[in-house]
Scaffold this active site. Structure first.
Site, PDB file in Angstrom:
ATOM      1  N   PHE A 213       0.856  -1.180   0.000  1.00 54.37           N
ATOM      2  CA  PHE A 213       0.000   0.000   0.000  1.00 54.37           C
ATOM      3  C   PHE A 213       0.895   1.234   0.000  1.00 54.37           C
ATOM      4  O   PHE A 213       1.545   1.536   1.001  1.00 54.37           O
ATOM      5  CB  PHE A 213      -0.915  -0.041   1.233  1.00 54.37           C
ATOM      6  CG  PHE A 213      -1.374  -1.445   1.520  1.00 54.37           C
ATOM      7  CD1 PHE A 213      -2.035  -2.176   0.524  1.00 54.37           C
ATOM      8  CD2 PHE A 213      -1.068  -2.071   2.708  1.00 54.37           C
ATOM      9  CE1 PHE A 213      -2.406  -3.482   0.740  1.00 54.37           C
ATOM     10  CE2 PHE A 213      -1.439  -3.374   2.944  1.00 54.37           C
ATOM     11  CZ  PHE A 213      -2.109  -4.092   1.949  1.00 54.37           C
ATOM     12  N   ASP A 215       1.995   4.420   0.570  1.00 56.81           N
ATOM     13  CA  ASP A 215       1.653   5.564   1.414  1.00 56.81           C
ATOM     14  C   ASP A 215       2.872   6.487   1.530  1.00 56.81           C
ATOM     15  O   ASP A 215       3.718   6.501   0.636  1.00 56.81           O
ATOM     16  CB  ASP A 215       1.181   5.064   2.791  1.00 56.81           C
ATOM     17  CG  ASP A 215       2.311   4.398   3.563  1.00 56.81           C
ATOM     18  OD1 ASP A 215       3.320   4.016   2.940  1.00 56.81           O
ATOM     19  OD2 ASP A 215       2.207   4.273   4.794  1.00 56.81           O
ATOM     20  N   ASP A 283       4.444  -5.563   3.661  1.00 58.34           N
ATOM     21  CA  ASP A 283       3.968  -4.202   3.902  1.00 58.34           C
ATOM     22  C   ASP A 283       3.837  -3.924   5.395  1.00 58.34           C
ATOM     23  O   ASP A 283       4.313  -2.907   5.892  1.00 58.34           O
ATOM     24  CB  ASP A 283       2.608  -3.972   3.224  1.00 58.34           C
ATOM     25  CG  ASP A 283       2.071  -2.584   3.527  1.00 58.34           C
ATOM     26  OD1 ASP A 283       2.371  -1.655   2.755  1.00 58.34           O
ATOM     27  OD2 ASP A 283       1.386  -2.404   4.559  1.00 58.34           O
TER      28      ASP A 283
HETATM   29  N1  LIG Z   1       1.558   0.833   3.824  1.00 57.21           N
HETATM   30  C1  LIG Z   1       0.754   0.968   4.849  1.00 57.21           C
HETATM   31  N2  LIG Z   1       0.303   2.186   5.185  1.00 57.21           N
HETATM   32  C2  LIG Z   1      -0.521   2.306   6.240  1.00 57.21           C
HETATM   33  C3  LIG Z   1      -0.922   1.216   7.017  1.00 57.21           C
HETATM   34  C4  LIG Z   1      -1.767   1.708   7.995  1.00 57.21           C
HETATM   35  C5  LIG Z   1      -2.427   0.988   9.115  1.00 57.21           C
HETATM   36  N3  LIG Z   1      -2.754  -0.357   8.842  1.00 57.21           N
HETATM   37  C6  LIG Z   1      -3.215  -1.110   9.975  1.00 57.21           C
HETATM   38  C7  LIG Z   1      -3.523  -2.463   9.623  1.00 57.21           C
HETATM   39  C8  LIG Z   1      -2.977  -3.352  10.488  1.00 57.21           C
HETATM   40  C9  LIG Z   1      -2.047  -2.738  11.376  1.00 57.21           C
HETATM   41  O1  LIG Z   1      -2.250  -3.119  12.684  1.00 57.21           O
HETATM   42  C10 LIG Z   1      -2.189  -1.250  11.049  1.00 57.21           C
HETATM   43  O2  LIG Z   1      -2.684  -0.532  12.109  1.00 57.21           O
HETATM   44  C11 LIG Z   1      -1.851   3.090   7.812  1.00 57.21           C
HETATM   45  N4  LIG Z   1      -1.092   3.416   6.764  1.00 57.21           N
HETATM   46  C12 LIG Z   1      -0.750   4.740   6.240  1.00 57.21           C
HETATM   47  O3  LIG Z   1       0.330   5.253   7.016  1.00 57.21           O
HETATM   48  C13 LIG Z   1       0.256   6.679   7.023  1.00 57.21           C
HETATM   49  C14 LIG Z   1       0.031   7.149   8.429  1.00 57.21           C
HETATM   50  O4  LIG Z   1       1.208   7.378   9.069  1.00 57.21           O
HETATM   51  P1  LIG Z   1       1.218   8.333  10.386  1.00 57.21           P
HETATM   52  O5  LIG Z   1       0.918   9.715   9.902  1.00 57.21           O
HETATM   53  O6  LIG Z   1       2.608   8.141  10.923  1.00 57.21           O
HETATM   54  O7  LIG Z   1       0.152   7.791  11.307  1.00 57.21           O
HETATM   55  C15 LIG Z   1      -0.952   7.057   6.175  1.00 57.21           C
HETATM   56  O8  LIG Z   1      -0.576   7.232   4.834  1.00 57.21           O
HETATM   57  C16 LIG Z   1      -1.821   5.805   6.337  1.00 57.21           C
HETATM   58  O9  LIG Z   1      -2.762   5.699   5.303  1.00 57.21           O
HETATM   59  C17 LIG Z   1      -0.432  -0.085   6.662  1.00 57.21           C
HETATM   60  O10 LIG Z   1      -0.720  -1.108   7.265  1.00 57.21           O
HETATM   61  N5  LIG Z   1       0.395  -0.136   5.580  1.00 57.21           N
END
Ligand SMILES: Nc1nc2c(c(CN[C@H]3C=C[C@H](O)[C@@H]3O)cn2[C@@H]2O[C@H](COP(=O)(O)O)[C@@H](O)[C@H]2O)c(=O)[nH]1
Length: 306
Positions: A213, A215, A283
Protein backbone atom coordinates in the site's frame (compact mmCIF):
# COMPACT_ATOMS: atom_id res chain seq x y z
CA UNK A 1 -4.19 -6.01 -9.25
CA UNK A 2 -2.33 -6.86 -12.40
CA UNK A 3 -2.90 -3.24 -13.41
CA UNK A 4 -1.15 -2.02 -10.26
CA UNK A 5 1.76 -4.39 -10.81
CA UNK A 6 2.31 -3.65 -14.48
CA UNK A 7 1.83 0.12 -14.36
CA UNK A 8 4.07 0.64 -11.32
CA UNK A 9 6.73 -1.48 -13.07
CA UNK A 10 6.45 0.86 -16.05
CA UNK A 11 7.13 3.86 -13.80
CA UNK A 12 10.12 2.11 -12.21
CA UNK A 13 11.71 1.51 -15.59
CA UNK A 14 11.12 5.10 -16.78
CA UNK A 15 11.81 6.99 -13.57
CA UNK A 16 13.86 10.18 -13.35
CA UNK A 17 14.04 10.96 -9.61
CA UNK A 18 13.86 7.59 -7.83
CA UNK A 19 15.91 4.45 -8.53
CA UNK A 20 15.25 0.93 -7.34
CA UNK A 21 18.53 -0.50 -6.09
CA UNK A 22 18.68 -4.24 -6.73
CA UNK A 23 21.74 -4.65 -4.51
CA UNK A 24 19.71 -3.12 -1.68
CA UNK A 25 16.86 -5.55 -2.36
CA UNK A 26 19.31 -8.46 -2.39
CA UNK A 27 20.69 -7.41 1.03
CA UNK A 28 17.25 -7.12 2.62
CA UNK A 29 16.16 -10.44 1.11
CA UNK A 30 19.33 -12.12 2.38
CA UNK A 31 18.68 -10.81 5.91
CA UNK A 32 15.09 -11.98 5.81
CA UNK A 33 15.89 -15.37 4.39
CA UNK A 34 16.26 -17.09 7.76
CA UNK A 35 13.81 -15.19 9.88
CA UNK A 36 10.80 -13.78 8.12
CA UNK A 37 9.53 -11.15 10.51
CA UNK A 38 5.82 -11.62 11.24
CA UNK A 39 3.88 -8.61 12.44
CA UNK A 40 0.40 -9.24 13.84
CA UNK A 41 -2.45 -7.24 12.38
CA UNK A 42 -3.57 -4.79 15.09
CA UNK A 43 -0.26 -5.14 16.89
CA UNK A 44 -1.14 -1.71 18.31
CA UNK A 45 -4.46 -2.92 19.85
CA UNK A 46 -6.42 0.04 18.50
CA UNK A 47 -8.98 -1.47 16.12
CA UNK A 48 -12.59 -2.48 16.65
CA UNK A 49 -13.26 -6.19 16.23
CA UNK A 50 -16.35 -8.30 17.00
CA UNK A 51 -15.91 -11.03 14.40
CA UNK A 52 -19.07 -9.93 12.55
CA UNK A 53 -20.51 -7.59 9.92
CA UNK A 54 -20.10 -4.50 12.12
CA UNK A 55 -16.33 -4.99 11.93
CA UNK A 56 -16.60 -4.90 8.13
CA UNK A 57 -18.57 -1.64 8.36
CA UNK A 58 -15.93 -0.26 10.74
CA UNK A 59 -13.05 -1.21 8.41
CA UNK A 60 -14.73 0.38 5.40
CA UNK A 61 -15.26 3.65 7.27
CA UNK A 62 -11.70 3.45 8.60
CA UNK A 63 -10.18 2.98 5.15
CA UNK A 64 -12.41 5.63 3.61
CA UNK A 65 -10.61 8.06 5.93
CA UNK A 66 -7.19 6.40 6.04
CA UNK A 67 -5.07 9.15 4.45
CA UNK A 68 -2.94 12.21 5.01
CA UNK A 69 -2.50 12.70 8.76
CA UNK A 70 0.82 14.53 8.58
CA UNK A 71 -0.43 18.14 8.13
CA UNK A 72 -1.24 18.03 11.85
CA UNK A 73 1.99 17.10 13.58
CA UNK A 74 0.21 15.48 16.49
CA UNK A 75 -2.20 13.42 14.45
CA UNK A 76 -1.61 9.85 13.30
CA UNK A 77 -3.47 6.83 11.98
CA UNK A 78 -3.86 5.61 15.59
CA UNK A 79 -6.21 8.50 16.38
CA UNK A 80 -8.45 7.52 13.50
CA UNK A 81 -8.55 3.78 14.28
CA UNK A 82 -9.10 4.20 18.01
CA UNK A 83 -11.49 7.17 17.69
CA UNK A 84 -13.75 5.21 15.35
CA UNK A 85 -13.52 2.19 17.65
CA UNK A 86 -14.66 4.16 20.72
CA UNK A 87 -17.45 5.74 18.66
CA UNK A 88 -18.77 2.36 17.56
CA UNK A 89 -18.49 0.83 21.01
CA UNK A 90 -20.68 3.52 22.48
CA UNK A 91 -23.15 3.62 19.58
CA UNK A 92 -23.51 0.52 17.42
CA UNK A 93 -25.51 2.36 14.75
CA UNK A 94 -22.97 5.21 14.36
CA UNK A 95 -21.82 3.85 10.98
CA UNK A 96 -25.22 3.00 9.55
CA UNK A 97 -25.39 4.14 5.93
CA UNK A 98 -27.98 6.86 6.57
CA UNK A 99 -25.92 8.35 9.40
CA UNK A 100 -22.69 8.28 7.38
CA UNK A 101 -24.38 10.58 4.86
CA UNK A 102 -25.08 13.25 7.47
CA UNK A 103 -21.91 13.73 9.46
CA UNK A 104 -20.38 17.19 9.63
CA UNK A 105 -16.77 18.21 10.20
CA UNK A 106 -17.26 19.07 13.88
CA UNK A 107 -19.05 15.74 14.45
CA UNK A 108 -16.18 13.84 12.86
CA UNK A 109 -13.72 15.79 15.02
CA UNK A 110 -15.71 14.75 18.09
CA UNK A 111 -15.57 11.10 17.02
CA UNK A 112 -11.80 11.29 16.83
CA UNK A 113 -11.62 13.27 20.09
CA UNK A 114 -9.88 16.08 18.20
CA UNK A 115 -10.33 19.72 19.20
CA UNK A 116 -9.19 21.42 15.99
CA UNK A 117 -9.99 20.93 12.31
CA UNK A 118 -8.75 17.61 10.91
CA UNK A 119 -6.37 17.58 7.94
CA UNK A 120 -8.48 17.76 4.75
CA UNK A 121 -11.57 17.70 6.93
CA UNK A 122 -14.01 18.73 4.20
CA UNK A 123 -12.74 15.92 1.97
CA UNK A 124 -13.03 13.41 4.82
CA UNK A 125 -16.64 14.43 5.37
CA UNK A 126 -17.41 14.24 1.65
CA UNK A 127 -15.91 10.75 1.42
CA UNK A 128 -17.93 9.55 4.41
CA UNK A 129 -21.09 10.77 2.69
CA UNK A 130 -20.05 9.04 -0.53
CA UNK A 131 -19.55 5.72 1.26
CA UNK A 132 -22.90 5.99 3.06
CA UNK A 133 -24.80 6.89 -0.10
CA UNK A 134 -23.31 4.15 -2.28
CA UNK A 135 -23.67 1.51 0.44
CA UNK A 136 -27.34 2.40 0.68
CA UNK A 137 -27.85 2.49 -3.09
CA UNK A 138 -26.05 -0.73 -4.02
CA UNK A 139 -25.41 -2.86 -0.91
CA UNK A 140 -28.45 -2.57 1.36
CA UNK A 141 -26.42 -0.16 3.46
CA UNK A 142 -23.99 -2.88 4.50
CA UNK A 143 -20.28 -3.19 3.80
CA UNK A 144 -20.65 -6.90 4.60
CA UNK A 145 -22.90 -7.28 1.50
CA UNK A 146 -20.20 -5.68 -0.61
CA UNK A 147 -17.64 -8.19 0.67
CA UNK A 148 -20.03 -11.13 0.33
CA UNK A 149 -20.52 -10.30 -3.35
CA UNK A 150 -16.81 -10.81 -4.10
CA UNK A 151 -16.72 -14.64 -4.06
CA UNK A 152 -13.70 -14.73 -1.75
CA UNK A 153 -11.59 -12.75 -4.19
CA UNK A 154 -9.55 -9.75 -3.02
CA UNK A 155 -9.05 -8.72 -6.66
CA UNK A 156 -12.82 -8.66 -7.19
CA UNK A 157 -13.25 -6.65 -4.03
CA UNK A 158 -10.73 -4.02 -5.16
CA UNK A 159 -12.39 -3.86 -8.60
CA UNK A 160 -15.80 -3.44 -7.02
CA UNK A 161 -14.61 -0.78 -4.59
CA UNK A 162 -13.00 1.29 -7.31
CA UNK A 163 -16.07 0.92 -9.53
CA UNK A 164 -18.54 2.01 -6.86
CA UNK A 165 -16.62 4.54 -4.76
CA UNK A 166 -14.79 7.30 -6.71
CA UNK A 167 -12.80 8.19 -3.58
CA UNK A 168 -11.05 4.80 -3.73
CA UNK A 169 -9.90 5.25 -7.36
CA UNK A 170 -6.29 5.95 -6.53
CA UNK A 171 -4.72 6.42 -9.94
CA UNK A 172 -2.75 9.06 -11.80
CA UNK A 173 -1.14 9.90 -15.14
CA UNK A 174 2.65 9.70 -15.41
CA UNK A 175 4.56 10.60 -18.58
CA UNK A 176 1.30 10.12 -20.46
CA UNK A 177 0.50 6.70 -18.96
CA UNK A 178 -2.28 5.80 -16.55
CA UNK A 179 -0.85 4.38 -13.34
CA UNK A 180 -2.86 2.49 -10.70
CA UNK A 181 -1.94 2.40 -7.03
CA UNK A 182 -5.28 1.61 -5.32
CA UNK A 183 -3.83 2.04 -1.86
CA UNK A 184 -6.99 2.37 0.25
CA UNK A 185 -8.99 -0.21 -1.72
CA UNK A 186 -6.22 -2.79 -1.31
CA UNK A 187 -5.69 -1.97 2.34
CA UNK A 188 -9.38 -2.59 2.96
CA UNK A 189 -9.01 -6.12 1.58
CA UNK A 190 -5.83 -6.59 3.63
CA UNK A 191 -7.48 -5.28 6.79
CA UNK A 192 -10.33 -7.78 6.37
CA UNK A 193 -7.83 -10.59 5.83
CA UNK A 194 -5.78 -9.51 8.84
CA UNK A 195 -8.66 -8.82 11.21
CA UNK A 196 -10.59 -12.02 10.40
CA UNK A 197 -7.37 -14.03 10.14
CA UNK A 198 -8.14 -15.23 6.64
CA UNK A 199 -11.52 -16.65 7.69
CA UNK A 200 -15.12 -15.52 7.13
CA UNK A 201 -15.15 -11.97 5.75
CA UNK A 202 -11.36 -12.18 5.42
CA UNK A 203 -11.26 -15.40 3.43
CA UNK A 204 -9.63 -14.43 0.13
CA UNK A 205 -8.23 -17.17 -2.09
CA UNK A 206 -6.13 -14.64 -3.97
CA UNK A 207 -4.66 -12.57 -1.13
CA UNK A 208 -1.28 -13.08 -2.82
CA UNK A 209 -2.45 -10.84 -5.66
CA UNK A 210 -2.46 -7.73 -3.45
CA UNK A 211 0.55 -5.40 -3.64
CA UNK A 212 1.86 -3.16 -0.89
CA UNK A 213 0.00 0.00 0.00
CA UNK A 214 1.87 2.98 -1.35
CA UNK A 215 1.65 5.56 1.41
CA UNK A 216 4.20 8.06 2.77
CA UNK A 217 5.79 5.73 5.35
CA UNK A 218 6.84 2.75 3.19
CA UNK A 219 8.91 4.73 0.62
CA UNK A 220 10.82 6.37 3.48
CA UNK A 221 11.58 2.97 5.04
CA UNK A 222 12.69 1.56 1.70
CA UNK A 223 15.03 4.48 1.24
CA UNK A 224 16.49 3.94 4.68
CA UNK A 225 17.03 0.25 3.86
CA UNK A 226 18.92 1.23 0.69
CA UNK A 227 16.22 -0.20 -1.58
CA UNK A 228 15.22 3.17 -3.04
CA UNK A 229 17.68 5.89 -4.01
CA UNK A 230 16.62 9.49 -4.59
CA UNK A 231 18.12 12.11 -6.85
CA UNK A 232 19.69 14.80 -4.65
CA UNK A 233 17.05 17.41 -5.59
CA UNK A 234 14.30 15.09 -4.33
CA UNK A 235 16.32 14.18 -1.26
CA UNK A 236 16.58 17.89 -0.39
CA UNK A 237 12.88 18.48 -0.88
CA UNK A 238 12.05 15.66 1.54
CA UNK A 239 14.68 16.72 4.09
CA UNK A 240 13.29 20.26 4.09
CA UNK A 241 9.69 19.00 4.46
CA UNK A 242 8.76 20.88 1.30
CA UNK A 243 5.44 19.80 -0.12
CA UNK A 244 5.47 17.66 -3.28
CA UNK A 245 2.51 18.25 -5.57
CA UNK A 246 0.08 15.39 -6.03
CA UNK A 247 0.55 13.83 -9.48
CA UNK A 248 4.08 15.20 -9.93
CA UNK A 249 6.72 12.86 -11.35
CA UNK A 250 8.48 12.77 -7.99
CA UNK A 251 5.37 11.76 -6.09
CA UNK A 252 4.32 9.07 -8.56
CA UNK A 253 7.84 7.63 -8.65
CA UNK A 254 8.08 7.46 -4.85
CA UNK A 255 4.88 5.47 -4.66
CA UNK A 256 5.21 3.34 -7.79
CA UNK A 257 8.86 2.42 -7.21
CA UNK A 258 7.93 1.30 -3.69
CA UNK A 259 5.31 -1.10 -5.06
CA UNK A 260 7.70 -2.41 -7.70
CA UNK A 261 10.65 -2.79 -5.30
CA UNK A 262 8.64 -4.81 -2.79
CA UNK A 263 7.28 -7.06 -5.56
CA UNK A 264 10.91 -7.79 -6.54
CA UNK A 265 11.86 -8.28 -2.89
CA UNK A 266 8.99 -10.72 -2.43
CA UNK A 267 10.03 -12.75 -5.48
CA UNK A 268 13.60 -12.94 -4.23
CA UNK A 269 12.68 -13.95 -0.67
CA UNK A 270 10.29 -16.59 -2.01
CA UNK A 271 13.06 -17.94 -4.23
CA UNK A 272 15.62 -18.01 -1.44
CA UNK A 273 13.34 -19.63 1.14
CA UNK A 274 11.14 -21.76 -1.09
CA UNK A 275 8.16 -20.35 0.81
CA UNK A 276 5.48 -18.06 -0.50
CA UNK A 277 5.75 -14.58 1.00
CA UNK A 278 2.89 -12.12 0.68
CA UNK A 279 3.20 -8.43 -0.13
CA UNK A 280 0.66 -7.79 2.63
CA UNK A 281 3.07 -9.35 5.16
CA UNK A 282 6.03 -7.37 3.85
CA UNK A 283 3.97 -4.20 3.90
CA UNK A 284 2.97 -4.62 7.53
CA UNK A 285 6.57 -5.32 8.51
CA UNK A 286 7.88 -2.25 6.64
CA UNK A 287 5.11 0.00 7.90
CA UNK A 288 5.41 -1.11 11.54
CA UNK A 289 9.17 -0.55 11.31
CA UNK A 290 8.58 2.93 9.86
CA UNK A 291 6.13 4.23 12.44
CA UNK A 292 8.42 3.10 15.25
CA UNK A 293 11.21 5.21 13.84
CA UNK A 294 10.58 8.82 14.94
CA UNK A 295 13.46 10.27 12.92
CA UNK A 296 12.07 8.93 9.63
CA UNK A 297 11.48 11.74 7.16
CA UNK A 298 8.75 11.15 4.64
CA UNK A 299 7.53 13.04 1.60
CA UNK A 300 4.64 15.43 2.04
CA UNK A 301 1.82 15.45 -0.49
CA UNK A 302 -1.73 16.58 0.15
CA UNK A 303 -3.84 13.71 -1.11
CA UNK A 304 -7.04 11.86 -0.33
CA UNK A 305 -5.54 8.61 -1.60
CA UNK A 306 -2.97 7.84 1.10
N1 LIG B 1 1.56 0.83 3.82
C1 LIG B 1 0.75 0.97 4.85
N2 LIG B 1 0.30 2.19 5.19
C2 LIG B 1 -0.52 2.31 6.24
C3 LIG B 1 -0.92 1.22 7.02
C4 LIG B 1 -1.77 1.71 7.99
C5 LIG B 1 -2.43 0.99 9.12
N3 LIG B 1 -2.75 -0.36 8.84
C6 LIG B 1 -3.22 -1.11 9.98
C7 LIG B 1 -3.52 -2.46 9.62
C8 LIG B 1 -2.98 -3.35 10.49
C9 LIG B 1 -2.05 -2.74 11.38
O1 LIG B 1 -2.25 -3.12 12.68
C10 LIG B 1 -2.19 -1.25 11.05
O2 LIG B 1 -2.68 -0.53 12.11
C11 LIG B 1 -1.85 3.09 7.81
N4 LIG B 1 -1.09 3.42 6.76
C12 LIG B 1 -0.75 4.74 6.24
O3 LIG B 1 0.33 5.25 7.02
C13 LIG B 1 0.26 6.68 7.02
C14 LIG B 1 0.03 7.15 8.43
O4 LIG B 1 1.21 7.38 9.07
P1 LIG B 1 1.22 8.33 10.39
O5 LIG B 1 0.92 9.72 9.90
O6 LIG B 1 2.61 8.14 10.92
O7 LIG B 1 0.15 7.79 11.31
C15 LIG B 1 -0.95 7.06 6.18
O8 LIG B 1 -0.58 7.23 4.83
C16 LIG B 1 -1.82 5.81 6.34
O9 LIG B 1 -2.76 5.70 5.30
C17 LIG B 1 -0.43 -0.08 6.66
O10 LIG B 1 -0.72 -1.11 7.27
N5 LIG B 1 0.40 -0.14 5.58
Amino acid sequence: MEEVRSTTAWVATHSSHVTVDFTGIEKVAENMKNSLPKVEWDFEGIHYFDNGPLTVQYLLVLDALNFCFWPDEEMSYDHLASGLKVTLESDKSAFDADRLQKYTGPQLRKMLNWSRPLPLEDERVRLLHEVGLELERSFEGKASKLVESCDNSAAKLVALMTRHFPGFRDHTVYKGHQIFLYKRAQIFAADLWGAFKGQGYGDFEDISSITIFADYIVPAVLQQLGVLRYRSSLDNIIKKNTEIVSGSEEEVELRACSVYAVEKMKELISKKTGKQVLSVELDLWLWAFGIQCPSLQHHRTLSIYY
